[in-house]
Design an enzyme around this catalytic site. Structure first.
Site, PDB file in Angstrom:
ATOM      1  N   HIS B 223       0.840  -1.197   0.000  1.00 20.89           N
ATOM      2  CA  HIS B 223       0.000   0.000   0.000  1.00 20.89           C
ATOM      3  C   HIS B 223       0.877   1.249   0.000  1.00 20.89           C
ATOM      4  O   HIS B 223       0.694   2.162   0.810  1.00 20.89           O
ATOM      5  CB  HIS B 223      -0.955  -0.016   1.194  1.00 20.89           C
ATOM      6  CG  HIS B 223      -1.506  -1.392   1.470  1.00 20.89           C
ATOM      7  ND1 HIS B 223      -1.132  -2.146   2.541  1.00 20.89           N
ATOM      8  CD2 HIS B 223      -2.335  -2.174   0.742  1.00 20.89           C
ATOM      9  CE1 HIS B 223      -1.726  -3.336   2.479  1.00 20.89           C
ATOM     10  NE2 HIS B 223      -2.463  -3.378   1.398  1.00 20.89           N
ATOM     11  N   GLU B 284      -2.580  -4.862  -6.017  1.00 21.72           N
ATOM     12  CA  GLU B 284      -3.511  -5.426  -5.034  1.00 21.72           C
ATOM     13  C   GLU B 284      -4.810  -5.876  -5.712  1.00 21.72           C
ATOM     14  O   GLU B 284      -5.813  -6.075  -5.045  1.00 21.72           O
ATOM     15  CB  GLU B 284      -3.821  -4.366  -3.964  1.00 21.72           C
ATOM     16  CG  GLU B 284      -4.121  -4.885  -2.574  1.00 21.72           C
ATOM     17  CD  GLU B 284      -4.525  -3.733  -1.627  1.00 21.72           C
ATOM     18  OE1 GLU B 284      -4.303  -2.563  -1.978  1.00 21.72           O
ATOM     19  OE2 GLU B 284      -5.057  -4.009  -0.550  1.00 21.72           O
TER      20      GLU B 284
END
Lengths: 347, 347
Positions: B223, B284
């Protein structure tokens, strides 16, 4: 006028910490009866603690007024019980009041709340009311995790917080969401716990209808909103997936970020992404980072420079960030500044 | 070649969750003896679960290989005990192995570890070794908080983790630092807990000498590094105040960020601030944010577009981000890709 919404009294005279150390030491003795006692600090000691630090930086950096509160990392709500926290908060708040009385042009007060893990936040209302109505404070710092890194309190959107919010709305004061020291070895205080709390609070606000219940409730999320502006796309996407309102709408009148981001690229991102109406100038000075950036030759926390140099931001928006938004979010500052301006004229 | 270092099997056939639900239900019965049992999934069910999702997105977005691991939010290490976690991890990892066997050009495996709160991480070594040496996996996901939001484990720099790190170094595999679901109501999983864990891990690495003890140990912080690039000045300043090495030096061979940041301005900041040698392309997908950004008309998690469009990044650096760094950080991928390329030629 340039209003810095985020300053803590990190340079308070030693007697304050001496009192606190004694208070904590006394907790070891189960027969001890907690007493408020006295913190002996002279006006000269207060002046000395500020002249070479916050006041010097205000002058050097060209800021005018700092919205000033007790040292955040020292709130340590996890220490002792609610009485421990109340006595400590009262001393810290009284000292802020003395600062604001000595330097009414430079500082406006924001209070520490006497929170304690497992104790309902409603117990903080009396101290909030005292600080606002008797000491002229304009807001409070609200700790979303009084446990100090164990996160045992309910989310900020839980009804347990509502009585405190009712008092905040009645008094027309906002809260800065600000944790204190971490007693969880996983979390470095200023490097992880602070930033995590900011991100956590934002996501709590995104997922609940708190501001439907309190349309006039206002929170400042410090440290540039934690991770939020950097991950603005993630948050827009999560809100959309969860059928929540668009972020801009969700935060409009209720959630604000300060500019405590210590490099140009970070401030550029913040000012580009977050609506200007939701950004308040802040520096956290003298605070988490005290050094000079070797890449710029200026203090890391001299955030005014970054805002000044941010490109693509209109003069109108800079004025909002430096002054107008603070007056809107902390409306009681207008009374205080009017009074001090009047006093200046009559001198 | 474009390697996506961050994909989870979020679309696994239903039988996997059915098995897990039964496993969790059985925990209620104290007389129940845990058994691994069987998860019945056909190859066609696996194909079907991927063709309309990960494989479709790979084709549409122009990425080649995904470093693929079990669904992160479902790891839920806080559920049951170490045996619960072991059986669940084995099934999840075996299923990833089947994916990689069916689509050797598209997926390379990374394993879930059978962590459990309060259980030494050394208990995970056998499963790590099985996945790497028998299943051809190239890394693992390491949960810094197996308690699921209570943060009861020691920091990642604690010696309790060292036996696992020794195995990682011996096998030459890195770990992505990745938490799972949150069972703390304060933390929204993908909106707060994930990002907080990233920020937390980084600060743990900054404050300790872990990489002096393990110069070859490598972590990917997903992230986009949590809040870290946005607050790069803060971290540079904190490191300086604490007399730690400069950040670039501190992370050089050991800490890497992926590009799971879902808007252009965030990626621009990441690529501007963090050394290109320390960034791995990741999306992701299919993951935390599934929608299309109305501002761009493209999927939020189509991070290749943002990297492609980032200005001021050289072709050489983009190649590092898209491919070379992944080959360096996950060196075992080179064997796998060589094998599959050879197989392709001989077909």
């Amino acid at each position: 006028m340039i209003i810095d919404c985020h300053g803590h009294y990190t340079t308070a005279p030693k007697a304050l910490q001496v009192w606190r150390d004694a208070q904590i030491a006394a907790l070891e003795d189960p027969s001890h009866v907690a007493a408020r006692g006295i913190v002996r600090i002279t006006d000269d000691e207060i002046r000395e603690s500020l002249e070479g630090a916050q006041l010097k930086f205000q002058r050097e950096r060209g800021t005018d007024v700092t919205i000033f509160s007790p040292r955040a990392s020292a709130m340590a709500h996890h220490v002792g019980d609610a009485t421990t926290s109340l006595h400590w908060s009262q001393h810290c708040n009284d000292l802020i009041h003395r600062v604001c009385t000595l330097y009414p042009d430079n500082f406006v007060g924001v209070c520490q709340l006497p929170q304690s893990p497992g104790v309902p936040p409603s117990t903080c209302i009396d101290e909030l009311r005292r600080c606002v109505t008797e000491l002229g404070f304009i807001g409070c710092n609200l700790n979303p995790d009084p446990s100090g890194g164990h996160w045992t309190a309910p989310p900020l959107t839980d009804r347990q917080w509502y009585p405190l919010y009712e008092a905040m709305v009645e008094l027309d004061v906002p809260a800065m969401v600000h944790v204190s020291a971490s007693c969880n070895p996983n979390f470095h205080a200023t490097g992880a716990h602070y930033i995590n709390a900011d991100t956590t609070a934002f996501m709590q606000f995104v997922t609940a209808d708190l501001f439907k219940d309190f349309p006039a409730l206002r929170f400042i999320i410090p440290h540039g909103g934690g991770a939020v502006p950097y991950h603005w796309g993630r948050y827009r996407g999560l809100a959309q997936d969860m059928k929540r309102p668009p972020l801009g709408e969700l935060i409009r009148d209720n959630v604000f970020f300060d500019t405590c981001v210590y490099h140009q690229a970070g401030i550029d991102l913040l000012l580009k992404i977050v609506p200007a109406d939701n950004i308040l100038f802040g520096s956290e000075m003298v605070g988490a980072v005290r050094g000079v950036d070797p890449e710029t030759g200026h203090y890391f926390d001299d955030t005014k420079r970054y805002v000044d140099q941010a490109s693509g931001v209109s003069a109108e928006n800079k004025r909002k960030i430096f002054e107008d938004n603070a007056r809107r979010v902390y409306p009681r500052i207008n009374r205080t500044l009017t009074v001090t301006a009047a006093a200046r004229v009559s001198r």
